[in-house]
Enzyme design. Sequence first.
Site, PDB file in Angstrom:
ATOM      1  N   GLU A 213       6.588   2.571 -13.598  1.00  0.00           N
ATOM      2  CA  GLU A 213       6.045   1.533 -12.675  1.00  0.00           C
ATOM      3  C   GLU A 213       5.483   0.259 -13.219  1.00  0.00           C
ATOM      4  O   GLU A 213       5.747  -0.170 -14.282  1.00  0.00           O
ATOM      5  CB  GLU A 213       4.956   2.432 -12.130  1.00  0.00           C
ATOM      6  CG  GLU A 213       5.323   3.165 -10.659  1.00  0.00           C
ATOM      7  CD  GLU A 213       5.887   2.312  -9.598  1.00  0.00           C
ATOM      8  OE1 GLU A 213       5.746   0.884  -9.659  1.00  0.00           O
ATOM      9  OE2 GLU A 213       6.788   2.542  -8.618  1.00  0.00           O
ATOM     10  N   GLU A 359       7.435   3.741   6.607  1.00  0.00           N
ATOM     11  CA  GLU A 359       6.660   4.028   5.342  1.00  0.00           C
ATOM     12  C   GLU A 359       5.135   3.472   5.381  1.00  0.00           C
ATOM     13  O   GLU A 359       5.131   2.313   5.731  1.00  0.00           O
ATOM     14  CB  GLU A 359       7.453   3.499   4.155  1.00  0.00           C
ATOM     15  CG  GLU A 359       6.520   3.536   2.695  1.00  0.00           C
ATOM     16  CD  GLU A 359       7.172   2.361   1.758  1.00  0.00           C
ATOM     17  OE1 GLU A 359       7.059   2.853   0.631  1.00  0.00           O
ATOM     18  OE2 GLU A 359       7.887   1.494   2.204  1.00  0.00           O
TER      19      GLU A 359
END
Length: 471
Positions: A213, A359
């Site tokens: 990430e 989302e």
Amino acid sequence: MTTPQEVLKLIQDQKIQMIDLKFIDTPGTWQHLTVYYNQIDESSFTDGVPFDGSSIRGWKGIEESDMTMVLDPNTAWIDPFMKEPTLSIICSIKEPRTGEWYNRCPRVIAQKAVDYLVSTGIGDTAFLGPEAEFFIFDDARFDQTANAGYYYVDSVEGRWNSGKDEGPNLGYKPRFKEGYFPVAPTDTFQDIRTEMLLTMAACGVPIEKQHHEVATGGQCELGFRFGKLVEAADWLMTYKYVIKNVAKKYGRTVTFMPKPLFGDNGSGMHTHQSIWKDGKPLFAGDKYAGLSQTALYYIGGILKHAPALLAITNPTTNSYKRLVPGYEAPVNLAYSQGNRSASVRIPLSGTNPKAKRLEFRCPDATSNPYLAFAAMLCAGLDGIKNQIDPGEPLDRNIYELSPEELAKVPSTPGSLDLALEALENDHAFLTDTGVFSEDFIQNWIEYKLVNEVKQLQLRPHPYEFYMYYDC
């Protein structure tokens, strides 16, 4: 679907002696009780296995402590971290005095949310797809005493170690905010993440991907396929269990804290969601970004109730150190098909109506997934039932807005106590449905205030010494 008889046959055929019964407490941590196999029979899947629930966080006191764990046969898997062959099964909680489902059991609340969806006639299935980020550290130390308080975390990937004598230091430390997708040797966790992913698959989680990430210091993410509301929460709990235990096997430690590092991106749990009915998706249409009017109303409900919703989806004081501008954090209560600073994003999913979803980017993985998913669904359904208009989308770069334009965009609460205050003032969308009880909401608010908000307020912070010691 797996039947109780099939589970019992599995125990017999594989000569499994130990059965590990897992359930979740109110804040969101798995608890477990291990029983010998002869304590399990068909009645365990309907009436449950008795246990003492008096010391479970957020539950009722000793006067109402007798509980039963009702086994869900669809959640059985061989636990990969136990020396003796052990069958793991996730449970929901019943009150043996009444035979009713326990109204403080998060998994029971999640099932009530699904039942409520069906009762509205709007849909019959809610699909959720959480994306939980986390950090892998080499060391984590912290303490708080009357005269001291500190934390210390470290990672071989931490940029702060670029000058450390590691005998030798080989470099390749990800720069702040530049940890997204680098290959080895910068990414040092490829093999660990692969083992995590494959172990999850062995535990029944439908895996998809793994990657590094954005943040320095070992931030990662694994992905699994979306699922029905309760099973998605089950999978997320298995996800967290597997990741932590695989990391421990490698002498590492994992945290899902939203903001363990100062000055870099935090860890969120962007949650994809959609509603279906009779096998057909309801969120695809000819409105903005290919959405249906139903989906836009759902977004309207999420945005209207977001301040209260965050008391459940972002339920820790640390959550609000992530929800600040400048770190790709979704602090703006708006929706967009491309702007990741908006709290609701519509992914570019092509023309397949089955892939159309939204989302919600605010949640983080300190949340109890059963409660978070149930609350989000209730908020969205309130939007559909009351036809709540989400307003215009926020498709411009947030940093290009004028101060006057920015002032018109609502933002997320700045702290947990503000989110809890919002929940106190706005929770009819949760309780009028019968999904959450008034008792649960008030207990949640009190628990969080007494055990977390006020505890932090009482303690000096190390940075206060930096700012004020010489006053």
